[in-house]
Write a protein that holds these residues in place. Structure first.
Motif, PDB file in Angstrom:
ATOM      1  N   THR A   1     -10.173  -6.614  -4.512  1.00  0.00           N
ATOM      2  CA  THR A   1      -9.773  -5.273  -4.112  1.00  0.00           C
ATOM      3  C   THR A   1     -10.449  -4.206  -4.962  1.00  0.00           C
TER       4      THR A   1
ATOM      5  N   GLU B   1      -2.060 -12.364  -8.889  1.00  0.00           N
ATOM      6  CA  GLU B   1      -3.375 -12.127  -8.291  1.00  0.00           C
ATOM      7  C   GLU B   1      -3.620 -13.186  -7.229  1.00  0.00           C
TER       8      GLU B   1
ATOM      9  N   GLU C   1      -0.287  -4.013  -4.017  1.00  0.00           N
ATOM     10  CA  GLU C   1      -1.304  -2.969  -4.167  1.00  0.00           C
ATOM     11  C   GLU C   1      -0.772  -1.597  -3.756  1.00  0.00           C
TER      12      GLU C   1
ATOM     13  N   VAL D   1      -1.922  -1.250 -10.509  1.00  0.00           N
ATOM     14  CA  VAL D   1      -1.078  -2.408 -10.804  1.00  0.00           C
ATOM     15  C   VAL D   1      -0.975  -2.628 -12.306  1.00  0.00           C
TER      16      VAL D   1
ATOM     17  N   HIS E   1      -7.472  -5.813  -0.151  1.00  0.00           N
ATOM     18  CA  HIS E   1      -6.255  -5.008  -0.107  1.00  0.00           C
ATOM     19  C   HIS E   1      -5.161  -5.659   0.743  1.00  0.00           C
TER      20      HIS E   1
ATOM     21  N   HIS F   1      -1.902  -8.113  -6.388  1.00  0.00           N
ATOM     22  CA  HIS F   1      -3.202  -7.528  -6.029  1.00  0.00           C
ATOM     23  C   HIS F   1      -4.186  -8.641  -5.715  1.00  0.00           C
TER      24      HIS F   1
ATOM     25  N   LEU G   1      -7.143   0.319  -7.415  1.00  0.00           N
ATOM     26  CA  LEU G   1      -5.881  -0.312  -7.043  1.00  0.00           C
ATOM     27  C   LEU G   1      -5.458  -1.337  -8.099  1.00  0.00           C
ATOM     28  N   LYS G   2      -6.416  -2.054  -8.639  1.00  0.00           N
ATOM     29  CA  LYS G   2      -6.098  -2.967  -9.740  1.00  0.00           C
ATOM     30  C   LYS G   2      -5.574  -2.190 -10.944  1.00  0.00           C
TER      31      LYS G   2
ATOM     32  N   SER H   1       0.825  -1.202   0.000  1.00  0.00           N
ATOM     33  CA  SER H   1       0.000   0.000   0.000  1.00  0.00           C
ATOM     34  C   SER H   1       0.867   1.264   0.000  1.00  0.00           C
TER      35      SER H   1
END
Length: 263
Positions: A216, A238, A115, A224, A243, A212, A220-221, A91
């Motif tokens: 989520t 994946e 992520e 990535v 998250h 990720h 955020l995806k 994060s």
């Protein structure tokens, strides 16, 4: 505010592996993995300034910037006598590592970014996203303020840790999140928006594992996906979950991380 050596914990021997946490609970999130990884690597957990001071109840300072975050990590490596290392960031820690790798590429052997909360990338692409715009207004509005449990619940929803603010309180980790909520008051615009362009991402030349969760938040995806498109040497993983997917997969994530590191 000036950069400084970060609070850190070193375990094990071998090639250095540095773990940077997310913006809420800080380095406690890496505690269990640090113990297991230390059997093969010199594992270094660091506690960013905003996590340390925020978790002790201090409000965010306006002078805290992405550059202070970056150079504090550099000072910590120098203090520990670490020249080159592998780095893992979740994060906000992933966002910080992108900046670190751009500024000091010679210090980075590999990156693993779970992520990364680098939503400046989407803004830099000119891709307006209502969810990201809401997140920006909310997060920057907390800068230097007292953070309530309602604020924390909304953050959990926006960050993809809960499907709604109401359900955040039902999460098994809620009680452990609450004491750290003031760390969110350090998320000013200067802290989470480095002075970079999307084109700069090509400068991250080391191998990068991008991680990720399948549940989520879409933004955020998308971060990535953009990193996968822009960085020269990437692999995308994946995992089931949200998250915190790396924590939700205590067998699969370390196995994939090891595969990446010994590649």
């Amino acid at each position: 505010m000036e950069p400084r050596v970060l609070t850190n914990e070193v375990k094990g021997e071998g090639s250095p592996l540095v773990l940077l946490p997310g913006g809420l609970t800080g380095w406690v999130s890496w505690a269990s993995y640090a113990d297991s990884l230390a059997s093969r690597w010199q594992t270094v957990r660091v506690q960013p300034i905003h996590n340390e001071l925020g978790s002790s109840g201090e409000r965010g300072e306006a002078g805290y910037t992405a550059a202070i975050e970056r150079d504090s990590l550099l000072m910590t490596l120098d203090d520990l006598g670490i020249g080159t290392a592998d780095f893992v960031g979740w994060s906000g820690g992933g966002r910080a590592l992108i900046e670190f790798a751009l500024a000091y590429p010679e210090r980075v052997r590999t990156l693993t970014l779970v992520e990364p909360a680098a939503y400046w990338i989407l803004d830099g692409l000119g891709e307006p996203d209502p969810e990201v715009a809401h997140l920006n207004r909310f997060f920057h509005g907390l800068a230097g303020q007292d953070v309530s449990e309602d604020d924390l619940a909304e953050f959990c929803q926006l960050a993809g840790l809960a499907s709604s603010a109401d359900k955040a309180r039902d999460n098994a980790h809620w009680a452990s999140w609450v004491p750290h909520r003031m760390a969110l008051s350090w998320g000013s615009e200067q802290a989470d928006r480095p002075e970079r362009s999307v084109d700069d991402l090509a400068g991250v030349s080391c191998p990068v594992l991008l991680v990720h969760g399948n549940l989520t938040a879409d933004w955020l995806k998308r971060v990535v996906a953009v990193l996968d498109e822009r960085l020269p040497d990437t692999r995308v993983l994946e995992l089931p979950g949200d998250h915190a997917c790396h924590l939700e997969n205590p067998d699969a994530f370390p196995a994939e991380l090891e595969r990446h590191l010994v590649r």
